[in-house]
Motif scaffolding. Sequence first.
Motif, PDB file in Angstrom:
ATOM      1  N   ILE A   7       0.838  -1.191   0.000  1.00  0.00           N
ATOM      2  CA  ILE A   7       0.000   0.000   0.000  1.00  0.00           C
ATOM      3  C   ILE A   7       0.880   1.250   0.000  1.00  0.00           C
ATOM      4  N   TYR A   8       0.301   2.323  -0.491  1.00  0.00           N
ATOM      5  CA  TYR A   8       0.920   3.637  -0.348  1.00  0.00           C
ATOM      6  C   TYR A   8       0.216   4.259   0.852  1.00  0.00           C
ATOM      7  N   LYS A   9       0.882   4.194   2.016  1.00  0.00           N
ATOM      8  CA  LYS A   9       0.281   4.766   3.211  1.00  0.00           C
ATOM      9  C   LYS A   9       0.296   6.292   3.074  1.00  0.00           C
ATOM     10  N   PRO A  10      -0.891   6.891   3.109  1.00  0.00           N
ATOM     11  CA  PRO A  10      -0.927   8.350   2.986  1.00  0.00           C
ATOM     12  C   PRO A  10      -0.500   9.041   4.278  1.00  0.00           C
ATOM     13  N   GLY A  31      -7.275   0.221   8.042  1.00  0.00           N
ATOM     14  CA  GLY A  31      -8.494  -0.481   7.669  1.00  0.00           C
ATOM     15  C   GLY A  31      -9.486   0.379   6.902  1.00  0.00           C
ATOM     16  N   GLU A  32      -9.302   1.704   6.961  1.00  0.00           N
ATOM     17  CA  GLU A  32     -10.175   2.605   6.211  1.00  0.00           C
ATOM     18  C   GLU A  32      -9.828   2.635   4.725  1.00  0.00           C
ATOM     19  N   LEU A  33      -8.664   2.096   4.345  1.00  0.00           N
ATOM     20  CA  LEU A  33      -8.210   2.138   2.958  1.00  0.00           C
ATOM     21  C   LEU A  33      -8.689   0.957   2.123  1.00  0.00           C
ATOM     22  N   HIS A  34      -9.048  -0.166   2.788  1.00  0.00           N
ATOM     23  CA  HIS A  34      -9.357  -1.397   2.053  1.00  0.00           C
ATOM     24  C   HIS A  34     -10.034  -2.374   3.014  1.00  0.00           C
ATOM     25  N   ASP A  35     -10.737  -3.337   2.470  1.00  0.00           N
ATOM     26  CA  ASP A  35     -11.343  -4.385   3.278  1.00  0.00           C
ATOM     27  C   ASP A  35     -10.331  -5.527   3.425  1.00  0.00           C
ATOM     28  N   PHE A  36      -9.429  -5.384   4.393  1.00  0.00           N
ATOM     29  CA  PHE A  36      -8.371  -6.376   4.604  1.00  0.00           C
ATOM     30  C   PHE A  36      -8.913  -7.586   5.351  1.00  0.00           C
ATOM     31  N   PRO A  37      -8.324  -8.770   5.105  1.00  0.00           N
ATOM     32  CA  PRO A  37      -8.766  -9.955   5.848  1.00  0.00           C
ATOM     33  C   PRO A  37      -8.389  -9.855   7.327  1.00  0.00           C
ATOM     34  N   GLU A  38      -9.062 -10.649   8.130  1.00  0.00           N
ATOM     35  CA  GLU A  38      -8.771 -10.705   9.558  1.00  0.00           C
ATOM     36  C   GLU A  38      -7.310 -11.107   9.768  1.00  0.00           C
ATOM     37  N   ASN A  39      -6.698 -10.597  10.812  1.00  0.00           N
ATOM     38  CA  ASN A  39      -5.311 -10.882  11.204  1.00  0.00           C
ATOM     39  C   ASN A  39      -4.274 -10.257  10.266  1.00  0.00           C
ATOM     40  N   THR A  40      -4.667  -9.257   9.480  1.00  0.00           N
ATOM     41  CA  THR A  40      -3.688  -8.548   8.656  1.00  0.00           C
ATOM     42  C   THR A  40      -2.870  -7.632   9.556  1.00  0.00           C
ATOM     43  N   MET A  41      -1.559  -7.625   9.338  1.00  0.00           N
ATOM     44  CA  MET A  41      -0.656  -6.802  10.151  1.00  0.00           C
ATOM     45  C   MET A  41       0.285  -6.014   9.247  1.00  0.00           C
ATOM     46  N   ALA A 179      -1.428   7.746  -3.453  1.00  0.00           N
ATOM     47  CA  ALA A 179      -1.634   7.704  -2.005  1.00  0.00           C
ATOM     48  C   ALA A 179      -2.961   7.016  -1.694  1.00  0.00           C
ATOM     49  N   GLY A 180      -2.920   6.047  -0.772  1.00  0.00           N
ATOM     50  CA  GLY A 180      -4.112   5.302  -0.381  1.00  0.00           C
ATOM     51  C   GLY A 180      -4.372   4.063  -1.210  1.00  0.00           C
ATOM     52  N   LYS A 181      -3.615   3.858  -2.277  1.00  0.00           N
ATOM     53  CA  LYS A 181      -3.806   2.709  -3.169  1.00  0.00           C
ATOM     54  C   LYS A 181      -3.333   1.426  -2.488  1.00  0.00           C
ATOM     55  N   VAL A 182      -4.085   0.338  -2.698  1.00  0.00           N
ATOM     56  CA  VAL A 182      -3.763  -0.976  -2.136  1.00  0.00           C
ATOM     57  C   VAL A 182      -3.657  -1.970  -3.289  1.00  0.00           C
ATOM     58  N   GLN A 183      -2.590  -2.788  -3.285  1.00  0.00           N
ATOM     59  CA  GLN A 183      -2.431  -3.840  -4.283  1.00  0.00           C
ATOM     60  C   GLN A 183      -2.191  -5.160  -3.564  1.00  0.00           C
ATOM     61  N   GLU A 184      -2.978  -6.168  -3.888  1.00  0.00           N
ATOM     62  CA  GLU A 184      -2.708  -7.503  -3.346  1.00  0.00           C
ATOM     63  C   GLU A 184      -1.658  -8.167  -4.214  1.00  0.00           C
ATOM     64  N   VAL A 185      -0.687  -8.833  -3.568  1.00  0.00           N
ATOM     65  CA  VAL A 185       0.380  -9.533  -4.280  1.00  0.00           C
ATOM     66  C   VAL A 185       0.448 -10.971  -3.788  1.00  0.00           C
ATOM     67  N   HIS A 186       1.049 -11.848  -4.606  1.00  0.00           N
ATOM     68  CA  HIS A 186       1.145 -13.263  -4.218  1.00  0.00           C
ATOM     69  C   HIS A 186       2.238 -13.479  -3.176  1.00  0.00           C
ATOM     70  N   SER A 187       3.337 -12.742  -3.324  1.00  0.00           N
ATOM     71  CA  SER A 187       4.448 -12.823  -2.368  1.00  0.00           C
ATOM     72  C   SER A 187       5.264 -11.549  -2.488  1.00  0.00           C
TER      73      SER A 187
END
Length: 190
Positions: A7-10, A31-41, A179-187
């Motif tokens: 993510i680009y943390k704003p 958590g306001e930037l995206h609907d992250f799964p439980e236990n995301t750190m 800023a605020g963009k979220v990208q899911e990656v495989h690794s």
Amino acid sequence: MHRHFRIYKPYGYLSQFITNQRTRRNKKLLGELHDFPENTMAIGRLDEDSEGLLLLTTDGKVSAQITGGSVEKEYFVQVDGIIGEEEMNKLSKGVEIGINGKKYLTNPCVAVKLTEAPHFPPRSKPIRDSRHGPTSWVSITLTEGKFRQVKKMTAAVGFPTLRLVRVRIGGEFLENMEAGKVQEVHSFKC
């Protein structure tokens, strides 16, 4: 199956998902930037007034591996004034800063003065304007990450940090994210 995010943390967001008793309720959280799964750190942190690349995961082993002290983190830092070669050399060799009330000598790092200002999205709160004097940009790459270390390092050589943007963690780059963009990656490439 674990999930990983870049993510680009704003500016103005805390690098956390819940508030604790010491944190005011009106703070902005990841958590306001995206609907992250439980236990995301968050893997490491960026201060509320810092911005840039932040990695998130649901895998504690991956988090420990990246924060373990061998993965490089690169920051582009706007400082107050025109920083010189002498100060850049001091940053590279290590400077004395305060950590938890004790003196600490930072490890050698890679510190380079940037010849032109990088292009980042405008910050939600402006830095300042040219009436306040000139600024310069530096790149600082290190493997350690003490509390507010980069800001303390630039201040130690007489050039307070005005804006700090993390642009790289290992092989993961901020690139042209907004800023605020979220990208899911495989690794992660760390």
